[in-house]
Design a protein around this motif. Structure first.
Motif, PDB file in Angstrom:
ATOM      1  N   GLU B 170      82.382  44.424  53.940  1.00  0.00           N
ATOM      2  CA  GLU B 170      83.248  44.812  52.951  1.00  0.00           C
ATOM      3  C   GLU B 170      83.385  46.303  52.812  1.00  0.00           C
ATOM      4  OE1 GLU B 170      83.113  42.571  49.311  1.00  0.00           O
ATOM      5  OE2 GLU B 170      82.091  41.218  50.683  1.00  0.00           O
ATOM      6  N   PRO B 181      93.057  45.545  47.468  1.00  0.00           N
ATOM      7  CA  PRO B 181      92.861  44.569  47.674  1.00  0.00           C
ATOM      8  C   PRO B 181      92.832  43.499  49.192  1.00  0.00           C
ATOM      9  CG  PRO B 181      94.292  45.150  46.178  1.00  0.00           C
ATOM     10  CD  PRO B 181      92.997  45.793  46.460  1.00  0.00           C
ATOM     11  N   THR B 182      93.153  44.292  50.191  1.00  0.00           N
ATOM     12  CA  THR B 182      93.804  44.671  51.226  1.00  0.00           C
ATOM     13  C   THR B 182      92.383  44.194  52.827  1.00  0.00           C
ATOM     14  OG1 THR B 182      94.236  46.287  51.724  1.00  0.00           O
ATOM     15  CG2 THR B 182      94.538  45.468  53.241  1.00  0.00           C
ATOM     16  N   PHE B 184      90.477  42.224  50.464  1.00  0.00           N
ATOM     17  CA  PHE B 184      89.768  41.293  49.308  1.00  0.00           C
ATOM     18  C   PHE B 184      90.699  40.054  51.071  1.00  0.00           C
ATOM     19  CE2 PHE B 184      90.744  37.287  47.280  1.00  0.00           C
ATOM     20  CZ  PHE B 184      89.464  36.885  47.390  1.00  0.00           C
ATOM     21  N   ARG B 185      91.969  40.288  51.560  1.00  0.00           N
ATOM     22  CA  ARG B 185      92.482  39.433  52.238  1.00  0.00           C
ATOM     23  C   ARG B 185      92.291  39.649  53.358  1.00  0.00           C
ATOM     24  NH1 ARG B 185      97.354  40.957  53.558  1.00  0.00           N
ATOM     25  NH2 ARG B 185      97.088  42.536  53.103  1.00  0.00           N
ATOM     26  N   ARG B 186      91.851  40.439  54.333  1.00  0.00           N
ATOM     27  CA  ARG B 186      91.571  40.597  55.670  1.00  0.00           C
ATOM     28  C   ARG B 186      89.795  40.103  55.751  1.00  0.00           C
ATOM     29  NH1 ARG B 186      95.975  44.092  57.597  1.00  0.00           N
ATOM     30  NH2 ARG B 186      94.640  43.612  59.227  1.00  0.00           N
ATOM     31  N   LEU B 189      88.058  36.704  51.880  1.00  0.00           N
ATOM     32  CA  LEU B 189      89.269  35.759  51.761  1.00  0.00           C
ATOM     33  C   LEU B 189      88.898  34.745  52.507  1.00  0.00           C
ATOM     34  CD1 LEU B 189      91.148  33.981  49.880  1.00  0.00           C
ATOM     35  CD2 LEU B 189      92.719  34.897  50.998  1.00  0.00           C
ATOM     36  N   LEU B 193      87.530  30.626  52.983  1.00  0.00           N
ATOM     37  CA  LEU B 193      88.979  29.890  53.134  1.00  0.00           C
ATOM     38  C   LEU B 193      88.012  28.274  52.935  1.00  0.00           C
ATOM     39  CD1 LEU B 193      91.724  30.164  52.353  1.00  0.00           C
ATOM     40  CD2 LEU B 193      92.298  29.922  55.068  1.00  0.00           C
TER      41      LEU B 193
END
Lengths: 280, 274
Positions: B170, B181-182, B184-186, B189, B193
């Motif tokens: 990270e 947020p990017t 986290f999303r890329r 997450l 998942l």
């Protein structure tokens, strides 16, 4: 509370302080609303009218009998599931046989069955019109609306816990020590008591705690097969519902409080004994 | 003692007699406790035949109960996926006073008897509740009860994965200019998942069969707050055990398929690790 401290912050993390507090608030508010406040409310409601009614409800013979029955059922179900769980875990980790994956899946089945369906299934076997109903009636054996079915229901719902906790521990410790003991001439029985069991003690204890929690707290399955005969087949959880339906809120809250205190003790024990990989 | 090479063992391994004895004993215990009773449910439903099962399941009140169960369990799984991940995140990555206690409390719904859970929620959100809202006998109350009992699933499945997740990845992403947020999303997450999905699936399976926590607070009003397990209970009480068995089989099929699906998800998650 770390606002006064300067801590090393990763380059991109500076702007995330606001989002960190945001997430923290979301998590804590949610937990407060759904968990902490409701449970706290029961403590408050129980003692709303002072200590006297609580003591009275506690010494009520029906409450005491319900408590006795709850403990009795757990005292039968938990040892049976513990012996089964350790035996089954040893079999699945240490032996090879066809259909092992299938058996492992079967062990988890009770997790997927609604307590109501558990109760129904026992009625369909042991009830008046059930598979064994006629034979049981002829021989004067009562299973449904009596202790045996309540024990069976409790064993059903709490079956997987010990197996699930012991299997990973057994996988981790391997077989070297057992083989050493065997080489030195120990019998399998001695090896089990002196080597294997002490090594898996943590997993077994944790599994027993989870089994006990489930056995003491089961409501749906037990209430269906018990017939809810107050003073006879009411467990503490069934007693809570029965008191509530009779508008005896102090009685319902008092029995709930007993169960909630047991649950808090269990959570405490779980935290202290939690298997290591979750804590580090 | 010279031991044969492992590959040879695998190929030539004969199942020992004592193993068969053990498998027999385990199967016997499982049969008496779990399999024979469940077979009785399937048997009673099968005796009705598919047409009659369909009639039971599609009768208006049973269908309403089944629909409510399905939708509320799906919603509960979705809410848990989001909130559970946030809670797990806060418990792993954040530090605040009292965190140990909060972490321990997450297990409380597993330890607290469901009927007590229902009563606690009724004490706060029922008539004369301290917050001044009365949700008793509404669908919101059903949701609340289901959210209470399923709280630990996503938190407890995401937490260990989050602990193992390398923070450097990270940090590398953020130092390369990616925003929170990017990242986290890329980055975060995708690794979480499988754990989120499996936790959400377990909450769904638990929610669709839940009984004790819902029974006091929902009022069990047909067409409004009656969920499928409570409907089964009502059918048993009215002596219609065949109808109860039919609906029970539908419930069993739903939760078994969810758990089977989860087994595949877990395998997929494990593959992701390798």
């Amino acid at each position: 509370m770390s606002s006064g401290r300067t801590e090393p912050v990763a380059p991109g993390a500076r702007g995330s302080r606001a989002s960190r507090y945001g997430l923290r608030s979301v998590a804590l508010v949610y937990l407060a609303l759904i968990l902490v406040l409701p449970v706290g409310m029961v403590f408050f409601r129980t003692f709303e009218n002072g200590l006297q009614p609580v003591l009275q409800a506690l010494s009520d013979p029906e409450t005491l009998h319900a408590l006795y029955l709850t403990v009795l059922i757990a005292a039968i179900a938990v040892p049976l599931n513990t012996v089964f769980g350790v035996f089954c875990a040893l079999l699945m980790v240490r032996r090879t046989f066809p259909g092992k994956a299938f058996l492992s899946g079967l062990i988890d089945v009770p997790f997927a069955v609604s307590p109501v369906v558990v109760g129904l299934s026992l009625i369909l076997v042991y009830g008046r019109t059930g598979w064994l109903g006629g034979w049981l009636a002829e021989n004067g054996i009562r299973v449904i609306f009596a202790l045996p079915s309540m024990v069976l229901a409790t064993i059903f719902v709490s079956l997987p816990f010990v197996v699930r906790e012991v299997v990973p521990v057994l996988q981790e410790i391997g077989v070297e020590q057992d083989q050493a003991a065997h080489t030195l001439g120990a019998t399998p029985w001695q090896t089990f008591w002196r080597i294997t069991l002490p090594a898996i003690r943590g997993g077994v204890t944790y599994g027993v705690i989870l089994t006990t929690a489930r056995a003491l707290g089961e409501f749906g399955a037990v209430s269906i097969v018990s017939g809810k005969i107050a003073g006879q087949t009411s467990t503490l959880t069934v007693h809570v519902e029965e008191r509530f339906q009779q508008f005896d809120l102090v009685g319902a809250y008092t029995s709930s409080l007993v169960l909630a205190v047991i649950a808090l003790v269990i959570v405490l024990a779980m935290t202290v004994l939690k298997p290591k990989e979750a804590g580090s | 003692m010279a031991r044969p090479a492992p590959s040879q063992v695998l190929r030539r391994r004969k199942v020992r007699r004592s193993t068969w004895l053990g498998v027999g004993l385990v199967t016997l215990y499982l049969s008496v406790i779990v399999l024979i009773p469940l077979a009785a449910v399937a048997w009673h439903a099968a005796e009705l035949g598919p047409a009659a099962i369909w009639r039971v399941v599609s009768s208006p009140d049973t269908r309403a109960a089944l629909q409510l169960s399905l939708f509320s369990s799906l919603a509960v799984a979705a809410i848990n996926a989001v909130v559970g991940t946030i809670i797990a995140w806060v418990l792993v990555r954040d530090t605040f006073p009292g965190k140990t206690i909060v972490n321990a409390l997450i297990d409380l719904p597993f330890a607290l008897p469901t009927i007590v859970a229902g009563l606690t929620l009724l004490a706060l959100y029922g008539p004369k509740g301290a917050l001044g809202v009365n949700l008793a006998y509404t669908r919101a109350a059903v949701m609340l009860a289901l959210l209470f009992v399923t709280l630990p699933f996503v938190v407890r499945s995401v937490q260990p994965v989050l602990m193992e997740l390398e923070k450097d990845v990270e940090e590398a992403a953020s130092s390369l200019g990616a925003h929170g947020p990017t990242v986290f999303r890329r980055v975060v997450l995708p690794s979480l998942l499988p754990a989120i999905v499996s936790g959400a699936g377990l909450s769904f399976a638990r929610a669709i069969g839940e009984f004790g926590s819902v029974v006091l607070i929902s009022g069990n009003i047909p067409f409004k707050t009656q969920i499928a397990p409570v409907r089964i209970f009502a059918l048993i009480e009215s002596g219609d055990s065949a109808g109860a068995a039919a609906l029970a089989v539908v419930l069993l099929l739903i939760s078994f398929s969810v758990l089977l699906l989860l087994a595949f998800v877990q395998r997929w998650g494990r593959k992701g690790d390798e």
